[in-house]
Design an enzyme around this catalytic site. Structure first.
Site, PDB file in Angstrom:
ATOM      1  N   HIS A 321       0.813  -1.065  -0.093  1.00  0.00           N
ATOM      2  CA  HIS A 321       0.043  -0.095   0.030  1.00  0.00           C
ATOM      3  C   HIS A 321       0.870   1.194   0.050  1.00  0.00           C
ATOM      4  O   HIS A 321       0.607   2.236  -0.734  1.00  0.00           O
ATOM      5  CB  HIS A 321      -0.911  -0.013   1.128  1.00  0.00           C
ATOM      6  CG  HIS A 321      -1.592   1.250   1.413  1.00  0.00           C
ATOM      7  ND1 HIS A 321      -3.281   1.310   1.100  1.00  0.00           N
ATOM      8  CD2 HIS A 321      -1.420   2.398   1.804  1.00  0.00           C
ATOM      9  CE1 HIS A 321      -3.442   2.461   1.277  1.00  0.00           C
ATOM     10  NE2 HIS A 321      -2.601   3.394   1.485  1.00  0.00           N
ATOM     11  N   GLU A 322       1.859   1.418   0.763  1.00  0.00           N
ATOM     12  CA  GLU A 322       2.625   2.598   1.016  1.00  0.00           C
ATOM     13  C   GLU A 322       3.345   2.696  -0.254  1.00  0.00           C
ATOM     14  O   GLU A 322       3.464   3.879  -0.904  1.00  0.00           O
ATOM     15  CB  GLU A 322       3.548   2.414   2.025  1.00  0.00           C
ATOM     16  CG  GLU A 322       2.831   2.313   3.798  1.00  0.00           C
ATOM     17  CD  GLU A 322       1.866   3.466   3.833  1.00  0.00           C
ATOM     18  OE1 GLU A 322       1.966   4.491   3.075  1.00  0.00           O
ATOM     19  OE2 GLU A 322       0.919   3.452   4.590  1.00  0.00           O
ATOM     20  N   HIS A 325       1.767   4.348  -3.068  1.00  0.00           N
ATOM     21  CA  HIS A 325       1.803   6.011  -3.160  1.00  0.00           C
ATOM     22  C   HIS A 325       2.688   6.541  -3.943  1.00  0.00           C
ATOM     23  O   HIS A 325       2.693   7.575  -4.775  1.00  0.00           O
ATOM     24  CB  HIS A 325       1.830   6.536  -1.790  1.00  0.00           C
ATOM     25  CG  HIS A 325       0.308   6.276  -1.033  1.00  0.00           C
ATOM     26  ND1 HIS A 325      -0.762   6.826  -1.298  1.00  0.00           N
ATOM     27  CD2 HIS A 325      -0.022   5.636   0.274  1.00  0.00           C
ATOM     28  CE1 HIS A 325      -1.678   6.513  -0.592  1.00  0.00           C
ATOM     29  NE2 HIS A 325      -1.081   5.828   0.464  1.00  0.00           N
TER      30      HIS A 325
END
Length: 439
Positions: A321-322, A325
């Site tokens: 998820h990170e 970004h």
């Protein structure tokens, strides 16, 4: 040399994506069409570069030069275990030139170097070198595991993709052989940052054999006790995501994260700085993305809601998820603009895309539209290992959301970016599966 095209084809025969490493306008980039060095001279220069004693002219020719590439074969003699094939190729270098080179393969008698080399056909310079003997081992919660409760760690050998990371995960100079024996390399530098200094902390060392096999006991150990195991898992997943996304368009020219772009365009000089057990926060994680050419930073925090505490470096869904970004920030505005996703709606889109990345990269063959939340969860930022508000692992997904898509606009108006992200994640799932979102 090494110019490839990769094409992904769907079951129905349609092309999903295509990527190539061809040199554009190559006729304008070529510096020479005929070699200044004879092939025997190039082989002698190669022997010097790899520090092997060799007497020029001592090799017997087994196949005389043929064709435009002057392909020939020599016996191994005092230099190689196998016959030595040689041919002319063009090698793309970082400034855009395509240099004429003698390509050859030397299977050295030390038993640890089986080298594919390119020697500049003009001056004998070593342009590239790849060792066909390679080995690096990482004990991790490997793909597609999302978290520790998905199964035990496994020892993964040489998991790098040879197209996306042609010199492995510990290279930075574009020549075969690791520059680092710890968790640093071309795509990521992973370390602890318990003092929140952002200055590079402790790292596990795999020694010359690049074996990262560190103990872990989640039942009894707190995060500091398994620091090396956590950093190894973080290093593995950052590299794995890099390699997968390279094949889907997030490559050097698109602004991906690499120290050395190997002549493929883009800014370079920007591997991910991945900080494990970061001391600047708890119960969360984040990713900062500056423009291409500047290091992004991933900060993974410890979760303090259980005894012992839990470590997001072992929650692969959060790592993905990170990292997502970073992908969306570099791609949406282009590599030079990291500020294209700063409004509530666009930030929510970024959250949803990151959730979708995590879902896709931890999918298993049994996942389908009927898979309920909490069982290989369809909200991929749901964490089974990391707790929230309770010792029992729950999900980031809000437990009460509208059951009708028509209610979304009102909710979005007063929602946080993560709740907006839930909408975009679920709409993506709706388009993918033909069904409504799961709540």
């Amino acid at each position: 040399y090494n110019a490839d095209m990769n094409i992904n084809v769907a079951k129905n025969g349609s092309i999903l994506s295509a990527h190539n490493s061809f040199v554009k306008n190559i006729t304008d980039q070529i510096t020479a069409t005929e070699p200044d060095l004879a092939v025997e001279e190039a082989i002698a220069m190669a022997a010097q570069h790899v520090a092997v004693a060799h007497s020029q002219g001592s090799l017997q020719i087994l196949k005389k030069p043929e064709g435009p590439a002057k392909e020939s074969v020599f016996d191994g003699g005092d230099l190689s275990q196998d016959p030595i094939p040689a041919r002319l190729v063009y090698v793309a270098i970082e400034d855009g030139e395509a240099k004429l080179a003698w390509n050859m393969v030397l299977h050295l008698k030390d038993g640890v170097r089986w080298l594919d080399l390119n020697i500049d056909a003009g001056n004998g310079e070593l342009l590239t070198q790849a060792n066909w003997y390679a080995n690096a081992d990482y004990r991790v919660f490997a793909q597609p595991k999302e978290h520790p409760t998905d199964g035990p760690r496994t020892l993964e050998s040489d998991p790098h993709n040879p197209s996306a990371s042609p010199f492995g995960w510990h290279d930075t100079n574009g020549i075969s052989g690791a520059e680092h024996t710890d968790t640093r390399g071309n795509n990521v530098e992973a370390q602890e940052d318990t003092d929140a200094s952002n200055s590079g902390g402790r790292r596990p060392n795999g020694t010359a054999g690049l074996v990262f096999d560190n103990p872990l006991n989640l039942a009894t150990q707190s995060p500091p006790a398994y620091e090396h195991a956590a950093i190894t898992n973080l290093f593995y997943w950052n590299n794995l995501i890099h390699d997968i996304m390279w094949h889907h368009g997030f490559d050097e020219a698109a602004g991906n994260f690499q120290a050395n772009n190997y002549g493929n365009g883009g800014g370079g000089g920007d591997p991910v700085q991945a900080d494990a057990q970061d001391g600047s926060g708890t119960n969360n994680a984040n990713f900062g993305t500056p423009p291409d050419g500047q290091d992004p930073r991933m900060q993974m925090f410890v979760w303090t809601e259980t005894v012992p505490s839990r470590d997001s470096d072992l929650e692969n869904g959060i790592i993905i998820h990170e990292y997502g970004h970073g992908i969306s920030n570099r791609l949406t505005g282009g590599p030079a603009n990291s500020s294209a996703l700063i409004q509530s709606q666009s930030r929510g889109m970024g959250e949803g895309w990151s959730d979708w990345f995590a879902l896709a990269l931890t999918a298993v063959p049994t996942d389908n539209a009927n898979t309920p939340p909490g069982n290989r969860n369809l909200c991929s930022r749901g964490a089974h290992y990391r707790p929230r508000d309770s010792p029992v692992p729950l999900h980031y997904r809000p437990r009460r959301e509208p059951a009708d898509l028509r209610e979304y606009p009102e909710r979005i108006e007063r929602a946080s970016r993560h709740r907006v992200g839930l909408v975009h994640h679920d709409l993506g799932g709706l388009l993918e599966t033909g069904r409504g979102p799961w709540f």
